[in-house]
Design a protein around this motif. Structure first.
Motif, PDB file in Angstrom:
ATOM      1  N   ALA A 178       0.652  -0.986   0.409  1.00 57.68           N
ATOM      2  CA  ALA A 178       0.068  -0.117  -0.252  1.00 57.68           C
ATOM      3  C   ALA A 178       0.818   1.037   0.063  1.00 57.68           C
ATOM      4  CB  ALA A 178      -1.061   0.077   1.119  1.00 57.68           C
ATOM      5  N   TRP A 179       0.776   2.088  -1.038  1.00 56.66           N
ATOM      6  CA  TRP A 179       0.973   4.018  -0.583  1.00 56.66           C
ATOM      7  C   TRP A 179       0.653   4.635  -0.513  1.00 56.66           C
ATOM      8  CZ3 TRP A 179       6.260   2.250  -0.944  1.00 56.66           C
ATOM      9  CH2 TRP A 179       6.881   2.821  -1.135  1.00 56.66           C
ATOM     10  N   ASN A 180       1.372   5.537  -0.088  1.00 53.29           N
ATOM     11  CA  ASN A 180       0.171   7.164   1.153  1.00 53.29           C
ATOM     12  C   ASN A 180       1.619   7.534  -0.027  1.00 53.29           C
ATOM     13  OD1 ASN A 180      -0.042   9.613   1.739  1.00 53.29           O
ATOM     14  ND2 ASN A 180      -0.826   8.547   3.827  1.00 53.29           N
ATOM     15  N   ALA A 181       0.836   8.412  -1.769  1.00 54.59           N
ATOM     16  CA  ALA A 181       2.041   9.032  -1.917  1.00 54.59           C
ATOM     17  C   ALA A 181       3.077  10.538  -1.317  1.00 54.59           C
ATOM     18  CB  ALA A 181       1.502   9.986  -3.691  1.00 54.59           C
ATOM     19  N   ARG A 182       1.906  11.393  -0.146  1.00 52.77           N
ATOM     20  CA  ARG A 182       1.978  12.430   0.410  1.00 52.77           C
ATOM     21  C   ARG A 182       3.546  11.917   0.763  1.00 52.77           C
ATOM     22  NH1 ARG A 182       1.955  14.101   5.651  1.00 52.77           N
ATOM     23  NH2 ARG A 182       1.284  12.162   6.885  1.00 52.77           N
ATOM     24  N   HIS A 183       3.935  10.711   1.847  1.00 47.00           N
ATOM     25  CA  HIS A 183       5.130  10.523   1.967  1.00 47.00           C
ATOM     26  C   HIS A 183       6.346   8.959   1.684  1.00 47.00           C
ATOM     27  CE1 HIS A 183       3.163   8.171   4.637  1.00 47.00           C
ATOM     28  NE2 HIS A 183       2.487   8.797   5.125  1.00 47.00           N
ATOM     29  N   ASP A 184       4.867   8.451   1.268  1.00 46.70           N
ATOM     30  CA  ASP A 184       6.209   7.326   0.708  1.00 46.70           C
ATOM     31  C   ASP A 184       7.305   7.323  -0.478  1.00 46.70           C
ATOM     32  OD1 ASP A 184       4.718   5.699   3.061  1.00 46.70           O
ATOM     33  OD2 ASP A 184       2.937   4.445   1.917  1.00 46.70           O
ATOM     34  N   ILE A 185       8.158   6.876  -0.209  1.00 49.61           N
ATOM     35  CA  ILE A 185       9.441   6.452  -1.131  1.00 49.61           C
ATOM     36  C   ILE A 185       9.941   5.382  -1.399  1.00 49.61           C
ATOM     37  CG2 ILE A 185      10.858   8.212   0.101  1.00 49.61           C
ATOM     38  CD1 ILE A 185      11.633   9.161  -2.277  1.00 49.61           C
ATOM     39  N   TRP A 186      10.282   4.692  -3.175  1.00 47.40           N
ATOM     40  CA  TRP A 186      10.787   3.821  -2.606  1.00 47.40           C
ATOM     41  C   TRP A 186      12.694   3.783  -2.423  1.00 47.40           C
ATOM     42  CZ3 TRP A 186       9.198  -0.772  -2.005  1.00 47.40           C
ATOM     43  CH2 TRP A 186       7.894  -1.055  -2.539  1.00 47.40           C
ATOM     44  N   TRP A 187      13.611   2.850  -1.674  1.00 46.41           N
ATOM     45  CA  TRP A 187      14.442   3.725  -1.274  1.00 46.41           C
ATOM     46  C   TRP A 187      15.271   3.929  -2.171  1.00 46.41           C
ATOM     47  CZ3 TRP A 187      17.379   1.520   3.702  1.00 46.41           C
ATOM     48  CH2 TRP A 187      19.741   1.799   3.230  1.00 46.41           C
ATOM     49  N   HIS A 188      14.623   2.800  -3.345  1.00 44.60           N
ATOM     50  CA  HIS A 188      16.694   3.007  -4.933  1.00 44.60           C
ATOM     51  C   HIS A 188      15.774   4.174  -6.025  1.00 44.60           C
ATOM     52  CE1 HIS A 188      12.121   0.584  -6.210  1.00 44.60           C
ATOM     53  NE2 HIS A 188      12.241   1.385  -7.696  1.00 44.60           N
ATOM     54  N   GLU A 189      14.662   5.020  -5.605  1.00 43.33           N
ATOM     55  CA  GLU A 189      14.470   5.853  -6.152  1.00 43.33           C
ATOM     56  C   GLU A 189      14.807   6.693  -5.120  1.00 43.33           C
ATOM     57  OE1 GLU A 189      10.386   6.376  -6.392  1.00 43.33           O
ATOM     58  OE2 GLU A 189      10.139   4.389  -8.163  1.00 43.33           O
ATOM     59  N   LEU A 190      15.358   6.827  -4.241  1.00 42.68           N
ATOM     60  CA  LEU A 190      15.745   7.639  -3.547  1.00 42.68           C
ATOM     61  C   LEU A 190      16.980   7.888  -3.855  1.00 42.68           C
ATOM     62  CD1 LEU A 190      15.357   9.937  -0.997  1.00 42.68           C
ATOM     63  CD2 LEU A 190      15.605   8.122   0.718  1.00 42.68           C
ATOM     64  N   ALA A 191      17.631   6.610  -3.734  1.00 43.30           N
ATOM     65  CA  ALA A 191      19.296   6.357  -3.641  1.00 43.30           C
ATOM     66  C   ALA A 191      19.715   6.767  -4.837  1.00 43.30           C
ATOM     67  CB  ALA A 191      20.150   5.335  -3.500  1.00 43.30           C
ATOM     68  N   ALA A 192      19.051   7.305  -6.123  1.00 43.00           N
ATOM     69  CA  ALA A 192      18.902   6.838  -7.502  1.00 43.00           C
ATOM     70  C   ALA A 192      19.597   8.596  -8.270  1.00 43.00           C
ATOM     71  CB  ALA A 192      18.258   6.780  -8.620  1.00 43.00           C
ATOM     72  N   GLY A 193      20.835   8.688  -8.716  1.00 42.40           N
ATOM     73  CA  GLY A 193      21.429   9.588  -9.203  1.00 42.40           C
ATOM     74  C   GLY A 193      22.091  10.493  -7.947  1.00 42.40           C
ATOM     75  N   GLN A 194      22.115  10.352  -6.263  1.00 43.76           N
ATOM     76  CA  GLN A 194      23.060  10.749  -5.336  1.00 43.76           C
ATOM     77  C   GLN A 194      24.492  10.567  -5.722  1.00 43.76           C
ATOM     78  OE1 GLN A 194      21.129  13.087  -4.129  1.00 43.76           O
ATOM     79  NE2 GLN A 194      19.601  11.921  -4.137  1.00 43.76           N
ATOM     80  N   GLY A 195      24.827  11.742  -5.390  1.00 46.91           N
ATOM     81  CA  GLY A 195      26.174  11.719  -5.186  1.00 46.91           C
ATOM     82  C   GLY A 195      27.379  10.621  -4.617  1.00 46.91           C
ATOM     83  N   ILE A 196      27.857  10.098  -4.674  1.00 48.71           N
ATOM     84  CA  ILE A 196      28.912   9.579  -4.121  1.00 48.71           C
ATOM     85  C   ILE A 196      29.667   9.345  -3.259  1.00 48.71           C
ATOM     86  CG2 ILE A 196      28.395   7.879  -6.134  1.00 48.71           C
ATOM     87  CD1 ILE A 196      31.897   8.072  -7.137  1.00 48.71           C
ATOM     88  N   THR A 197      29.778  10.476  -2.898  1.00 47.01           N
ATOM     89  CA  THR A 197      30.618  10.706  -1.749  1.00 47.01           C
ATOM     90  C   THR A 197      29.420  12.797  -1.204  1.00 47.01           C
ATOM     91  OG1 THR A 197      31.420  13.197  -3.267  1.00 47.01           O
ATOM     92  CG2 THR A 197      32.566  11.484  -2.382  1.00 47.01           C
TER      93      THR A 197
END
Length: 277
Positions: free
Chosen positions: A233-252
């Motif tokens: 179940a998903w609540n678009a107001r505050h839920d976010i997938w881990w892999h989507e959050l980390a995608a494209g983030q800097g490695i430092t």
């Protein structure tokens, strides 16, 4: 019942191999007894020596132990360091390929990760947390199954100076709610489910139930690791997938200033840890 006696008296000694002794931090009973003697004679000096030799300090401490307000003791009160830096960054120059974690999953699958890759993933997740507005001093509840990801979550929080509260993944939604509200947490890191005995046991529903119990309006982010790929179940107001959050983030990632966790008494962080779940 006071005359019950234990019959489990073990007197055998199993000596390690010479190869193991050579690479050990404590090379044998003689070295162990020497450490014990040093600690008995001057325990404050003993911990001060270990803290200087095994930890990297942004601001070296000048006071070791303050006992003036016992039992509220203060260790290394004027020193500053970052726990994540000492767990990860200090190894990148000398042993980046060394295995940092060995994880055995419920189905027996073994995953290993070295310091370099663990550092990269921690930095990416830390940057992801910052992109959600999570900062030094914020409280984050970690409600996850045993996994490499739960280590990454804790390390990422420590790296940015957020305070993480680890809640056992077997606790009920009510217990989780109590810990969220007590900490006034702004975020919850969880998983869609955990695997136990070959069965999928949902976790995310317990988070949803906890948040629905009230007084959780301060929670603005629920970060969900996809462990079992089950319906969630998903609540678009505050839920976010881990892999989507980390995608494209800097490695430092930039450490907080001043670094977190100034009062630490620790042994070296270089040892490999092996968990089973």
């Amino acid at each position: 019942m006071s005359d019950i006696q234990s019959i489990l008296h073990e007197t055998r000694v199993f000596n390690p191999s010479d190869e193991f002794v050579k690479q050990a931090n404590v090379s044998g009973m003689e070295s162990y007894r020497a450490l014990c003697k040093e600690a008995e004679q001057d325990y404050a000096g003993y911990w001060a020596r270990l803290a200087r030799e095994t930890l990297l300090w942004k601001k070296p401490f000048t006071r070791v132990l303050d006992e003036s307000n016992a039992p509220f003791f203060k260790w290394f009160e004027d020193g500053e360091l970052n726990v994540s830096y000492n767990c990860l960054d200090k190894h990148l120059a000398s042993q980046p390929e060394k295995t940092a974690i060995i994880f055995e999953a419920d189905d027996g699958a073994v995953t290993k990760i070295n310091y370099r890759d663990l550092h990269t993933r921690v930095c990416q997740f830390a940057n992801g947390l910052k992109s959600r507005g999570i900062k030094k001093g914020d409280r984050v509840v970690v409600y996850m199954p045993m996994s490499i990801e739960v280590v990454i979550a804790m390390q990422a929080c420590a790296r940015i100076g957020a305070i993480h509260s680890v809640v056992f993944a077997g606790f009920s939604s009510k217990s989780l709610h109590e810990r969220i509200t007590d900490a006034r947490a702004c975020a919850v890191i969880t998983a869609d489910a955990q695997m136990r005995g070959g069965k999928v046991m949902p976790l995310k529903p317990a988070v949803d139930e906890a948040l629905a119990m009230g007084d959780c309006g301060m929670v603005h982010s629920v970060i969900v690791y996809r462990r079992a790929a089950c319906e969630t179940a998903w609540n678009a107001r505050h839920d976010i997938w881990w892999h989507e959050l980390a995608a494209g983030q800097g490695i430092t990632s930039t450490l907080p200033v001043p670094p977190a966790s100034p009062r630490v008494c620790s042994t070296p962080a270089a040892a490999t840890c092996s968990w089973q779940s």
